[in-house]
Scaffold this motif. Sequence first.
Motif, PDB file in Angstrom:
ATOM      1  N   GLU A   1       0.855  -1.189   0.000  1.00  0.00           N
ATOM      2  CA  GLU A   1       0.000   0.000   0.000  1.00  0.00           C
ATOM      3  C   GLU A   1       0.893   1.241   0.000  1.00  0.00           C
ATOM      4  O   GLU A   1       1.805   1.350   0.821  1.00  0.00           O
TER       5      GLU A   1
ATOM      6  N   GLY B   1       0.891   5.156   0.838  1.00  0.00           N
ATOM      7  CA  GLY B   1       0.063   6.081   1.606  1.00  0.00           C
ATOM      8  C   GLY B   1      -0.652   5.295   2.691  1.00  0.00           C
ATOM      9  O   GLY B   1      -1.531   4.479   2.404  1.00  0.00           O
ATOM     10  N   THR B   2      -0.256   5.511   3.948  1.00  0.00           N
ATOM     11  CA  THR B   2      -0.776   4.664   5.028  1.00  0.00           C
ATOM     12  C   THR B   2      -2.008   5.291   5.693  1.00  0.00           C
ATOM     13  O   THR B   2      -2.377   6.437   5.419  1.00  0.00           O
ATOM     14  N   SER B   3      -2.654   4.524   6.575  1.00  0.00           N
ATOM     15  CA  SER B   3      -3.902   4.974   7.222  1.00  0.00           C
ATOM     16  C   SER B   3      -3.612   5.992   8.321  1.00  0.00           C
ATOM     17  O   SER B   3      -3.570   5.653   9.507  1.00  0.00           O
TER      18      SER B   3
ATOM     19  N   ALA C   1      -8.955   3.662   5.523  1.00  0.00           N
ATOM     20  CA  ALA C   1      -8.442   2.719   6.543  1.00  0.00           C
ATOM     21  C   ALA C   1      -7.972   1.405   5.934  1.00  0.00           C
ATOM     22  O   ALA C   1      -8.098   0.336   6.545  1.00  0.00           O
TER      23      ALA C   1
ATOM     24  N   ASP D   1       4.879   5.364   3.732  1.00  0.00           N
ATOM     25  CA  ASP D   1       4.397   6.747   3.807  1.00  0.00           C
ATOM     26  C   ASP D   1       5.580   7.685   4.065  1.00  0.00           C
ATOM     27  O   ASP D   1       6.493   7.372   4.823  1.00  0.00           O
TER      28      ASP D   1
ATOM     29  N   ASN E   1       5.312  10.678   5.445  1.00  0.00           N
ATOM     30  CA  ASN E   1       5.033  11.606   6.550  1.00  0.00           C
ATOM     31  C   ASN E   1       5.134  10.880   7.896  1.00  0.00           C
ATOM     32  O   ASN E   1       4.425   9.890   8.129  1.00  0.00           O
TER      33      ASN E   1
ATOM     34  N   ASP F   1       9.752   7.878   0.938  1.00  0.00           N
ATOM     35  CA  ASP F   1       9.027   8.256  -0.278  1.00  0.00           C
ATOM     36  C   ASP F   1       8.662   6.944  -0.986  1.00  0.00           C
ATOM     37  O   ASP F   1       9.503   6.051  -1.121  1.00  0.00           O
TER      38      ASP F   1
ATOM     39  N   TYR G   1       0.230  10.371  -2.756  1.00  0.00           N
ATOM     40  CA  TYR G   1       0.229  11.838  -3.019  1.00  0.00           C
ATOM     41  C   TYR G   1      -1.202  12.403  -3.056  1.00  0.00           C
ATOM     42  O   TYR G   1      -1.960  12.132  -4.005  1.00  0.00           O
TER      43      TYR G   1
ATOM     44  N   HIS H   1       2.698  11.184 -10.000  1.00  0.00           N
ATOM     45  CA  HIS H   1       3.299  10.379  -8.930  1.00  0.00           C
ATOM     46  C   HIS H   1       2.745   8.950  -8.947  1.00  0.00           C
ATOM     47  O   HIS H   1       3.504   7.972  -8.845  1.00  0.00           O
TER      48      HIS H   1
HETATM   49  C1  SAM Z   1      -5.003   9.517   1.538  1.00  0.00           C
HETATM   50  S1  SAM Z   1      -3.714   9.174   2.646  1.00  0.00           S
HETATM   51  C2  SAM Z   1      -3.621   7.406   2.585  1.00  0.00           C
HETATM   52  C3  SAM Z   1      -4.822   6.733   3.178  1.00  0.00           C
HETATM   53  C4  SAM Z   1      -4.690   5.266   3.426  1.00  0.00           C
HETATM   54  N1  SAM Z   1      -4.299   4.536   2.223  1.00  0.00           N
HETATM   55  C5  SAM Z   1      -5.975   4.694   3.982  1.00  0.00           C
HETATM   56  O1  SAM Z   1      -6.599   3.830   3.326  1.00  0.00           O
HETATM   57  O2  SAM Z   1      -6.356   5.102   5.071  1.00  0.00           O
HETATM   58  C6  SAM Z   1      -2.315   9.674   1.731  1.00  0.00           C
HETATM   59  C7  SAM Z   1      -1.000   9.445   2.428  1.00  0.00           C
HETATM   60  O3  SAM Z   1       0.011   9.485   1.424  1.00  0.00           O
HETATM   61  C8  SAM Z   1       1.175  10.012   1.993  1.00  0.00           C
HETATM   62  N2  SAM Z   1       2.079  10.475   0.916  1.00  0.00           N
HETATM   63  C9  SAM Z   1       2.012  11.614   0.187  1.00  0.00           C
HETATM   64  N3  SAM Z   1       3.048  11.669  -0.681  1.00  0.00           N
HETATM   65  C10 SAM Z   1       3.769  10.534  -0.522  1.00  0.00           C
HETATM   66  C11 SAM Z   1       4.944  10.007  -1.102  1.00  0.00           C
HETATM   67  N4  SAM Z   1       5.612  10.662  -2.058  1.00  0.00           N
HETATM   68  N5  SAM Z   1       5.400   8.803  -0.674  1.00  0.00           N
HETATM   69  C12 SAM Z   1       4.744   8.118   0.296  1.00  0.00           C
HETATM   70  N6  SAM Z   1       3.635   8.585   0.898  1.00  0.00           N
HETATM   71  C13 SAM Z   1       3.150   9.758   0.502  1.00  0.00           C
HETATM   72  C14 SAM Z   1       0.667  11.115   2.912  1.00  0.00           C
HETATM   73  O4  SAM Z   1       1.626  11.403   3.902  1.00  0.00           O
HETATM   74  C15 SAM Z   1      -0.625  10.507   3.465  1.00  0.00           C
HETATM   75  O5  SAM Z   1      -0.412   9.914   4.730  1.00  0.00           O
END
Ligand code: SAM
Length: 225
Positions: free
Chosen positions: A60, A62-64, A76, A96, A98, A124, A144, A160
């Motif tokens: 996955e 982008g984490t929860s 989630a 993720d 962040n 990243d 992203y 991205h």
């Molecule tokens: C919409 S949330 C993800 C939600 C999660 N997949 C869920 O189902 O709950 C997007 C996440 O992507 C992360 N993100 C943004 N740019 C990123 C990058 N270049 N590499 C990894 N994570 C990134 C953000 O920090 C944020 O936590």
Amino acid sequence: MDILLYVVALGVVAFFTGKFIKHKSLYPFMPFKYDFRKRRDTFLKTMELMEQINAKVIIETGTSREGLKGAKSNGAATIVFGKWAKEHGAVLHSVDINSESIANSSAEVERQGLQDTVTLHHSDSLDFLKDFAQPVDMLYLDSYDYSSHDVEIQRKSQEHHLEEFKRIADQLHENTIVLIDDCDLPNGGKGKLVIAYMLEHGWKIVMESYQVLLVRNNFALEKAV
Ligand SMILES: C[S@@+](CC[C@H](N)C(=O)[O-])C[C@H]1O[C@@H](n2cnc3c(N)ncnc32)[C@H](O)[C@@H]1O
């Protein structure tokens, strides 16, 4: 007076019926109170396909960041697919960029007892995917953040997600499942470029709603599609 009471009662019943109909839970897989709304059906189909291919490695991006509280807003998915993985002897890698997102997701992973199944990577996603050296059974793209109005952010997010796919493409086998989040949004959402690319490179859409689910054209389990 009686009529007024009747109308109010009808309004209250209609309000709660509407709420109940819109509530899309994953019960009994997840507690009923969590509303997965626009992602519920694509999550269900993804888990059905994962079951059929006996998925063992899930990624996955982008984490929860809101844990299970974010079921309706963010999805989630770390917890949903993490729980599925735990029940099926699989593993989930969630990446993720962040640190706060990682910390919040990590707390929920612990609360749900998924720490032996879910590995969180603070990186990243592009770096992480470039170095990932195992075959991937299910790839979930959701990093992203997209904007419903800022065209520059839309373009960057779309580029991205396309680049994420390209970085991991060599690890996707003939039965890999790909799910992309936040697609039904102005100007095509996160999936616009990556879906166009995939359709030109031997993939097909299995399900298309708020999320888009894809497999290869020659996906082995025809009856599932
Ligand atoms: C919409 S949330 C993800 C939600 C999660 N997949 C869920 O189902 O709950 C997007 C996440 O992507 C992360 N993100 C943004 N740019 C990123 C990058 N270049 N590499 C990894 N994570 C990134 C953000 O920090 C944020 O936590």
